[in-house]
Scaffold this motif. Structure first.
Motif, mmCIF file in Angstrom:
data_model
loop_
_atom_site.group_PDB
_atom_site.id
_atom_site.type_symbol
_atom_site.label_atom_id
_atom_site.label_comp_id
_atom_site.label_asym_id
_atom_site.label_seq_id
_atom_site.Cartn_x
_atom_site.Cartn_y
_atom_site.Cartn_z
ATOM 1 N N GLU A 33 0.841 -1.196 0.000
ATOM 2 C CA GLU A 33 0.000 0.000 0.000
ATOM 3 C C GLU A 33 0.877 1.247 0.000
ATOM 4 N N LEU A 34 0.536 2.219 -0.840
ATOM 5 C CA LEU A 34 1.209 3.514 -0.817
ATOM 6 C C LEU A 34 0.559 4.358 0.273
ATOM 7 N N ILE A 35 1.321 4.672 1.328
ATOM 8 C CA ILE A 35 0.722 5.365 2.467
ATOM 9 C C ILE A 35 1.245 6.796 2.624
ATOM 10 N N GLU A 36 2.197 7.204 1.780
ATOM 11 C CA GLU A 36 2.663 8.590 1.813
ATOM 12 C C GLU A 36 3.237 8.952 0.446
ATOM 13 N N ASN A 37 2.869 10.141 -0.057
ATOM 14 C CA ASN A 37 3.352 10.608 -1.354
ATOM 15 C C ASN A 37 3.214 12.127 -1.381
ATOM 16 N N ALA A 38 4.261 12.809 -0.892
ATOM 17 C CA ALA A 38 4.127 14.268 -0.733
ATOM 18 C C ALA A 38 5.489 14.928 -0.619
ATOM 19 N N TRP A 39 5.503 16.263 -0.836
ATOM 20 C CA TRP A 39 6.690 17.084 -0.607
ATOM 21 C C TRP A 39 6.676 17.579 0.837
ATOM 22 N N TYR A 40 7.880 17.645 1.427
ATOM 23 C CA TYR A 40 8.002 18.133 2.801
ATOM 24 C C TYR A 40 9.123 19.156 2.894
ATOM 25 N N LYS A 41 8.871 20.193 3.697
ATOM 26 C CA LYS A 41 9.872 21.214 3.971
ATOM 27 C C LYS A 41 10.583 20.884 5.283
ATOM 28 N N PRO A 42 11.807 21.395 5.463
ATOM 29 C CA PRO A 42 12.478 21.220 6.754
ATOM 30 C C PRO A 42 11.600 21.725 7.897
ATOM 31 N N GLY A 43 11.514 20.921 8.939
ATOM 32 C CA GLY A 43 10.672 21.242 10.089
ATOM 33 C C GLY A 43 9.349 20.511 10.104
ATOM 34 N N GLU A 44 8.914 19.969 8.954
ATOM 35 C CA GLU A 44 7.654 19.231 8.902
ATOM 36 C C GLU A 44 7.884 17.758 9.266
ATOM 37 N N PHE A 45 6.800 17.073 9.613
ATOM 38 C CA PHE A 45 6.912 15.670 10.005
ATOM 39 C C PHE A 45 5.597 14.956 9.722
ATOM 40 N N TYR A 46 5.629 13.625 9.790
ATOM 41 C CA TYR A 46 4.417 12.819 9.658
ATOM 42 C C TYR A 46 4.620 11.481 10.376
ATOM 43 N N GLN A 47 3.543 10.788 10.678
ATOM 44 C CA GLN A 47 3.591 9.472 11.327
ATOM 45 C C GLN A 47 3.757 8.376 10.286
ATOM 46 N N ALA A 48 4.692 7.472 10.527
ATOM 47 C CA ALA A 48 4.976 6.412 9.553
ATOM 48 C C ALA A 48 3.829 5.422 9.419
ATOM 49 N N GLU A 49 3.071 5.181 10.483
ATOM 50 C CA GLU A 49 1.873 4.327 10.474
ATOM 51 C C GLU A 49 2.158 2.875 10.125
ATOM 52 N N SER A 50 3.401 2.460 10.189
ATOM 53 C CA SER A 50 3.752 1.061 9.945
ATOM 54 C C SER A 50 5.111 0.790 10.565
ATOM 55 N N GLN A 51 5.346 -0.459 10.946
ATOM 56 C CA GLN A 51 6.651 -0.858 11.459
ATOM 57 C C GLN A 51 7.509 -1.511 10.390
ATOM 58 N N SER A 52 6.912 -1.772 9.220
ATOM 59 C CA SER A 52 7.637 -2.424 8.128
ATOM 60 C C SER A 52 7.295 -1.705 6.831
ATOM 61 N N PHE A 53 8.252 -0.931 6.322
ATOM 62 C CA PHE A 53 7.940 -0.100 5.168
ATOM 63 C C PHE A 53 9.195 0.197 4.351
ATOM 64 N N GLU A 54 8.955 0.737 3.147
ATOM 65 C CA GLU A 54 10.005 1.228 2.258
ATOM 66 C C GLU A 54 9.784 2.718 2.054
ATOM 67 N N LEU A 55 10.871 3.484 2.092
ATOM 68 C CA LEU A 55 10.795 4.930 1.950
ATOM 69 C C LEU A 55 11.692 5.364 0.796
ATOM 70 N N LEU A 56 11.131 6.130 -0.138
ATOM 71 C CA LEU A 56 11.895 6.692 -1.249
ATOM 72 C C LEU A 56 11.992 8.195 -1.042
#
Length: 506
Positions: free
Chosen positions: A358-381
């Protein structure tokens, strides 16, 4: 283990008349629920069904299945007299456990069946391994053979050991790597010289069972430790690649207790020696710069790729999960290539994308921003907009964090998992933009920079992860939740088992 593979095992036992392993098969059938409930247990990395896991011991393709073997102690999460664990796959990502391949029960291996290699010859799967016997404060290590006609059950050679002692008469003598070139078999073994330096010795054979000492293949210049473990030698992109795992090297370059790395050269089969091989601090290149990476096995896949798997662990380090009855894991399978600068690139195999659920995140982020990973097993690009600005990612959880930081001015990338010895660093100069691919699996993290130019593998113990962006660069993040692929997906296990059954029938 489900009913299909149990039928295959029972069928083989009936044909052979050997029911000595049936009790072990029954234990396999009952352990799946325990396997899945262990705290910090990864879902797409290979771990032992029960207990301790360490070095991969063999990696081969046989009867349409990939076979991975590994050292393990099945009774608790600590090192002891190790056996050879065994897992199979038809696609390099979905793995199921087979019965134990080798157990330390004979006079010459009663204190452990240590790592070696696996190869296929005359339609037989053959394992070369080191038998370990402890007497007082000394270890007697010998080289041995076991053979299988079905890829499941192995018979130890009647006339083991095939090599009984080290040429230097020192107990450290282990981890045979065997291959064939034309009509001659070659074996290299890691040992310690009389001067207490690491070295590799070379043996040759015409029949794979009777071996002659050819001599010392490579010797240390005195700055590369006292023991070289798990040697591997193979051809890749015009070079011969020698991989060794070094104990006792003392250098400002190395932060880990032990290191696994490589040297490039050219092996001369006429002379049975290297034309241009020097093993020293100056020529040795680390494969992985993380906290937890030691000993590897490689194989040539049926499509020609050189594949690698390693131990995602390190001696003399704390395994928090051992209190839950298990410890450590193997890395994901990786592909090796050599770049134009004569350095190895190590990246995840292409098949790994099949784990994306499942794709659970797809966005641009600026320094200082954050988000919850919502999984313990994932791939991040992670992609940045420029190589001229620092990129920094912070994985945060209660009581801990893991930091990945690219420094544009200094031309390096680093990781930091905290504590007195938490920082690891490697030089890296991407050309167009910063691209980082990250795999998290409950208690591990693997970081691939660029096209596998730099890799970090480390153990971590998070709970709920928050990803925070720091540094000075805006980044684009895509995050995929990854599915379980070791020992539970019934549909995929059914496919693997069907392939296994067909391999016996045909």
């Amino acid at each position: 283990m489900d009913i299909h593979i149990f039928i295959v095992i029972l069928w083989v036992l009936i044909l052979s008349g050997d029911f000595s392993d049936l009790g072990h098969v029954n234990s396999l059938l009952n352990r799946d629920k325990r396997f899945l409930k262990k705290k910090y247990r990864p879902i797409y990395h290979i771990t032992a069904p029960e207990g301790w896991i360490s070095s991969p011991t063999g990696f081969a393709y046989y009867k349409r299945q990939y076979h991975i073997f590994f050292q393990y102690y099945p009774y608790n999460g600590a090192w002891d007299h190790v056996s050879w664990g065994h897992a199979i796959s038809d696609n390099l990502i979905d793995w199921i456990h087979f019965p134990t391949a080798l157990m330390p029960k004979d006079q010459y291996d009663r204190h452990g069946c240590l790592a070696g290699c696996a190869l296929v010859h005359n339609n037989l799967l053959t394992l070369f391994y080191t038998g370990n016997v402890i007497s007082g404060y000394e270890s007697l290590q010998t080289q041995n053979v076991a053979i299988s006609s079905d890829g499941m059950f192995f018979e130890k050679y009647l006339f083991n050991p095939i090599i009984r002692e080290s040429p230097s008469e020192i107990g450290e003598f282990r981890n045979p790597k065997v291959w064939r070139f034309r009509k001659v078999w070659y074996m290299i073994v890691g040992t310690t010289s009389r001067e207490r330096n690491g070295q590799l010795v070379l043996y040759t054979s015409r029949d794979m069972f009777n071996w002659d000492l050819n001599g010392t293949l490579v010797n240390s210049y005195g700055d590369m430790g006292n023991m070289w473990e798990n040697p591997d030698l193979f051809e890749l992109d015009g070079y011969h690649v020698l991989i060794i795992s070094v104990q006792g090297a003392d250098s400002w370059r190395f932060r880990n207790v032990y290191q696994t790395g490589y040297i490039l050269g050219h092996f001369n089969y006429v002379k049975s020696q290297f034309d241009d091989m020097e093993v020293s601090i100056a020529t040795f290149n680390q494969l992985d710069y993380g906290h937890d990476f030691y000993t590897v096995k490689t194989m040539r896949a049926k499509d020609g790729r050189r594949l690698l798997i390693g131990w995602l662990g390190m001696w003399e380090s704390e395994f928090i999960e051992s209190s839950f009855g298990w410890a450590s894991m193997l890395t994901i399978v990786r592909e090796l290539r050599i770049n134009k600068n004569g350095r190895i690139r190590m990246k995840p195999i292409e098949e790994i994308i099949q784990l994306r659920e499942e794709l659970i995140e797809n966005a641009w982020y600026k320094p200082g921003e954050f988000y919850q990973a919502e999984s313990q097993s994932f791939e991040l690009l992670v992609n940045s907009t420029s190589v001229f600005s620092d990129v920094k990612l912070i994985f945060e959880w209660k009581f801990g964090q893991f930091v990945i930081e690219y420094s544009a001015d200094n031309g390096y990338i680093s990781i930091d998992r905290g504590g007195n010895d938490g920082v690891r660093r490697a030089y890296w100069s991407p050309v167009d933009y910063v691209y980082i691919r990250i795999f998290v699996d409950s208690s591990s993290i693997e970081v691939f920079c660029g096209d596998g130019d730099v890799v970090f593998s480390s153990r971590i113990y998070p709970n709920k992860i928050r990803v925070r962006i720091a540094g000075y660069s805006k980044v684009h993040i895509m995050q995929y939740k990854l599915r379980r692929s070791v020992g539970s997906d019934k549909k995929r296990r059914h496919r693997v088992n069907n392939n296994l059954i067909n391999s016996y029938i045909y």
